[in-house]
Enzyme design. Structure first.
Site, mmCIF file in Angstrom:
data_model
loop_
_atom_site.group_PDB
_atom_site.id
_atom_site.type_symbol
_atom_site.label_atom_id
_atom_site.label_comp_id
_atom_site.label_asym_id
_atom_site.label_seq_id
_atom_site.Cartn_x
_atom_site.Cartn_y
_atom_site.Cartn_z
ATOM 1 N N TRP A 331 83.137 50.941 65.658
ATOM 2 C CA TRP A 331 84.043 50.094 64.883
ATOM 3 C C TRP A 331 85.421 50.723 64.673
ATOM 4 O O TRP A 331 86.227 50.178 63.952
ATOM 5 C CB TRP A 331 83.415 49.789 63.520
ATOM 6 C CG TRP A 331 82.035 49.233 63.614
ATOM 7 C CD1 TRP A 331 81.690 47.919 63.700
ATOM 8 C CD2 TRP A 331 80.802 49.973 63.640
ATOM 9 N NE1 TRP A 331 80.326 47.792 63.774
ATOM 10 C CE2 TRP A 331 79.753 49.043 63.744
ATOM 11 C CE3 TRP A 331 80.489 51.340 63.594
ATOM 12 C CZ2 TRP A 331 78.414 49.421 63.807
ATOM 13 C CZ3 TRP A 331 79.157 51.722 63.660
ATOM 14 C CH2 TRP A 331 78.134 50.775 63.761
ATOM 15 N N ASP A 332 85.692 51.889 65.262
ATOM 16 C CA ASP A 332 86.934 52.629 65.014
ATOM 17 C C ASP A 332 87.030 53.028 63.545
ATOM 18 O O ASP A 332 88.088 52.962 62.929
ATOM 19 C CB ASP A 332 88.154 51.801 65.429
ATOM 20 C CG ASP A 332 89.445 52.615 65.425
ATOM 21 O OD1 ASP A 332 89.376 53.853 65.434
ATOM 22 O OD2 ASP A 332 90.534 52.005 65.388
ATOM 23 N N TYR A 333 85.908 53.466 62.985
ATOM 24 C CA TYR A 333 85.875 53.935 61.604
ATOM 25 C C TYR A 333 86.173 55.434 61.561
ATOM 26 O O TYR A 333 85.328 56.259 61.204
ATOM 27 C CB TYR A 333 84.518 53.639 60.968
ATOM 28 C CG TYR A 333 84.299 52.197 60.565
ATOM 29 C CD1 TYR A 333 85.367 51.343 60.297
ATOM 30 C CD2 TYR A 333 83.015 51.678 60.429
ATOM 31 C CE1 TYR A 333 85.161 50.025 59.924
ATOM 32 C CE2 TYR A 333 82.797 50.362 60.039
ATOM 33 C CZ TYR A 333 83.871 49.532 59.791
ATOM 34 O OH TYR A 333 83.669 48.225 59.401
#
Length: 652
Positions: A331-333
């Site tokens: 999630w591109d966290y």
């Protein structure tokens, strides 16, 4: 990896000890002003100032003391990315030091704002820097072994967009020629280096006689991106002391096939601000996601130490401990917020901790010596992936306390817009996506990411009031659509009709489409407020207060009333005067809040939005306290105008 992509319609040992004591003694003789010597003020990044001249009773009388214009602005023309002025100055030995979007280092008189010197590393402004033209500041080191009056006794360090580490004499701005190659170190010697894709936006970190530097790496271009190596150099000579790679290219066992294969990935880089513990000789590294962000079938497992906070022994670069905030990130966290070091009262004891926030909206509190959670963290089951080849982590770490600081679930009924058409459109979009709350994995049909990759918490971070044990945090409330597109279909025109970001993820079986969900009126599909400021009681692990931050009333020429709360980028500071200072919002204002109640006490218009973190200092020469903010707009918010103004405020 790199920094967040934004809404496309909103914005496209004995000697060492002796030297340390000598440095402290020498420093106390040089200046008795109340300084701000590093990005977060203290080495642990609390962003707290003991100054109280400006306080809750008189803050409403603050006035502009001076404005300095850098002259460094790019509107995105002439083969250049847009610029953003995100620097936080440091103040040491009676001088302000900061960087411009073009990586020029400037020294100012702190009373008048007049320039004392400027150094230009002459970076190539036309390279494809994924974050735009932006730099957040410098670091400094005092060489106590160097005789008084000799050049480079105090040094200023900058990491440039074109991947160099520069050492300057703090008095003159000239290169320290005994450092590296006549004052500079080439940071490009990493596997898979590509100009522009590999760059630096954050200041280096200094501990004892070491300068530690990470990197920013563009997102989602391909599977095998450059490695996210963190390196430490001798502060005087520039000699490499050690390097550490969060996910070194090692041999991984292929599940069920009985053969070894190489891990096909990269990045997991430390692009945000690092923190240090001088007493424990530790450097705290916040790491980002492994490449590519949204498909992990070629990087099986948890991908440690990606999406983590990792404590390294400063002398050796060896891992002391690490804690992963997101397993096998899809999630591109990134761990975008800087680690914050402080001491909390917990179960009747004083406990040294690391506070670490994430884009998920989760806030983790870890023992600084061991990395073990101070407030419990539970591994809970999360939705499984239905994408062929993907093996999402079956669980993720959920802190029991404090509670999440951003919404983590959105239903069709929650769809918002200023008009009935907006609400209907947003509801239809949400209804058509896979939507099981936070950690819903990307899918071929399209999934809803709650929060989106802008947070929750991002590089803006937080500030801590040690007197009240309050952590002040600004957050965003945005949702995003994530869709994987099979490789054979990715480049077809009929597939690429929806407005948004298309990224190839070359080498993976899927390309990527993503966009933040916004109504036809251009406002987020989530119910406002879209930006919040909160204070968390870190003794109890509870939210003390939470208020909307800023306004988007004037965004897009909206005529009818819009609820308060703006998307924001740029963090807070806290002072002993009982104040929280923060800008960061779409509306171009600087604000002061009461740290105990969240009441807004003061605001003033800036030349442009201040997407930076402020700082404060006091001059003994005139007895005044100043608050300074960079106000220059943001490189990816194309609706905002741009400026080059560094603004200082003081009492009349």
């Amino acid at each position: 990896m790199g920094e967040a992509t934004y809404p496309q319609s909103l914005f496209r040992l004995l000697v060492i000890v002796c030297l340390s004591f000598a440095s402290v003694a020498a420093h106390s003789q040089v200046s008795s002003d109340t300084e701000w010597p590093s990005y977060g003020n203290d080495p642990g990044g609390m962003r707290y100032s003991p100054l109280s001249q400006i306080n809750r009773e008189n803050v409403q009388t603050l006035k502009v003391a001076w404005i300095f214009h850098t002259g460094d602005i790019s509107d995105g023309s002439r083969d250049r990315k847009r610029s953003g002025f995100e620097a936080t100055p440091i103040f040491v030995d009676g001088t302000l030091y900061f960087t411009t979007p073009f990586n020029r280092v400037i020294a100012l008189d702190p009373e008048t704002g007049k320039q004392r010197w400027a150094y230009d590393p002459k970076i190539d402004l036309t390279l494809d820097y994924g974050d735009g033209l932006v730099n957040r500041g410098v670091a400094t080191w005092f060489d106590a072994a160097r005789p008084s009056g000799q050049s480079c006794r105090r040094r200023i360090y900058e990491a440039t967009q074109d991947a160099r580490l520069v050492s300057l004499d703090a008095t003159t701005g000239k290169l320290c020629l005994d450092f590296g190659d006549y004052g500079q170190i080439n940071l490009r010697d990493v596997p898979g280096y590509r100009a522009g894709w590999y760059h630096m936006t954050s200041p280096p970190t200094v501990i004892d006689d070491l300068v530690v530097v990470g990197s920013a790496i563009d997102d989602n271009q391909r599977v095998a991106m450059p490695g996210g190596v963190v390196r430490a150099f001798d502060a005087r000579t520039g000699v490499l002391r050690w390097s550490w790679d969060p996910i070194p290219i090692t041999v991984a066992l292929t599940a069920g096939k009985g053969k070894d294969v190489g891990l096909n990935s990269g990045a997991a880089n430390a692009w945000s601000i690092m923190s240090v513990d001088l007493e424990r000789d530790l450097v705290f590294i916040p790491t980002g996601s492994a490449s590519p962000d949204f498909y992990g079938g070629l990087r099986p497992g948890d991908n440690r130490w990606a999406n983590s906070v990792v404590a390294l022994h400063a002398r050796s670069g060896e891992v002391a401990w690490g804690f992963q905030l997101v397993h096998h990130d899809l999630w591109d966290y990134d761990t975008a917020s800087p680690p914050l070091l402080t001491t909390l009262r917990h179960n009747g004891e004083d406990v040294p901790v690391v506070i670490q926030g994430n884009k998920t909206g989760f806030l983790y509190v870890l023992n600084r010596d061991t990395g073990k959670p101070v407030f419990p963290v539970e591994e809970r089951q999360v939705p499984r992936s239905d994408v062929p080849g993907e093996l999402a982590s079956p669980t993720q770490p959920f802190p029991v306390a404090p509670p999440p600081l951003a919404p983590q679930k959105v239903s069709v009924e929650d769809a918002w817009g200023p008009t009935p058409r907006d609400r209907e459109t947003c509801g239809t979009w949400i209804r058509g996506l896979r939507n099981e709350g936070i950690f819903t994995p990307p899918s071929l049909q399209g999934s809803l990411a709650v929060p989106g990759n802008l947070g929750g918490m991002t590089w803006s971070g937080y500030a801590f009031d040690p007197r009240r044990s309050l952590l002040v945090v600004n957050t965003n409330n945005l949702i995003a659509k994530i869709k994987l597109i099979p490789r054979a279909e990715f480049w077809r025109d009929e597939v690429r009709k929806e407005d948004g970001d298309y990224a190839p993820q070359a080498g993976a079986p899927y390309g990527l489409f993503r966009r933040f969900l916004q109504s036809p009126s251009d406002f987020p599909c989530t119910a406002p407020p879209w930006g919040m400021l909160a204070a968390v009681d870190m003794t109890e692990g509870k939210i003390r207060w939470q208020v909307p931050l800023g306004s988007m009333q004037d965004f897009g020429g909206q005529q009818q009333p819009v609820p308060p709360g703006s998307i924001n980028l740029g963090g807070p500071i806290v002072t002993a005067g009982g104040l929280v200072f923060i800008a960061g919002t779409f509306d171009p204002f600087m604000r002061a809040f009461d740290v105990e109640t969240g009441k807004e006490l003061w605001k003033t218009r800036l030349p442009d939005s201040g997407h930076a973190t402020p700082m404060t200092y006091r001059l003994n020469a005139n007895g005044k306290q100043y608050v300074v903010i960079a106000a220059g707009g943001h490189p990816k918010i194309t609706e905002e105008s741009l400026s080059d103004a560094l603004v200082a405020f003081s009492l009349p």
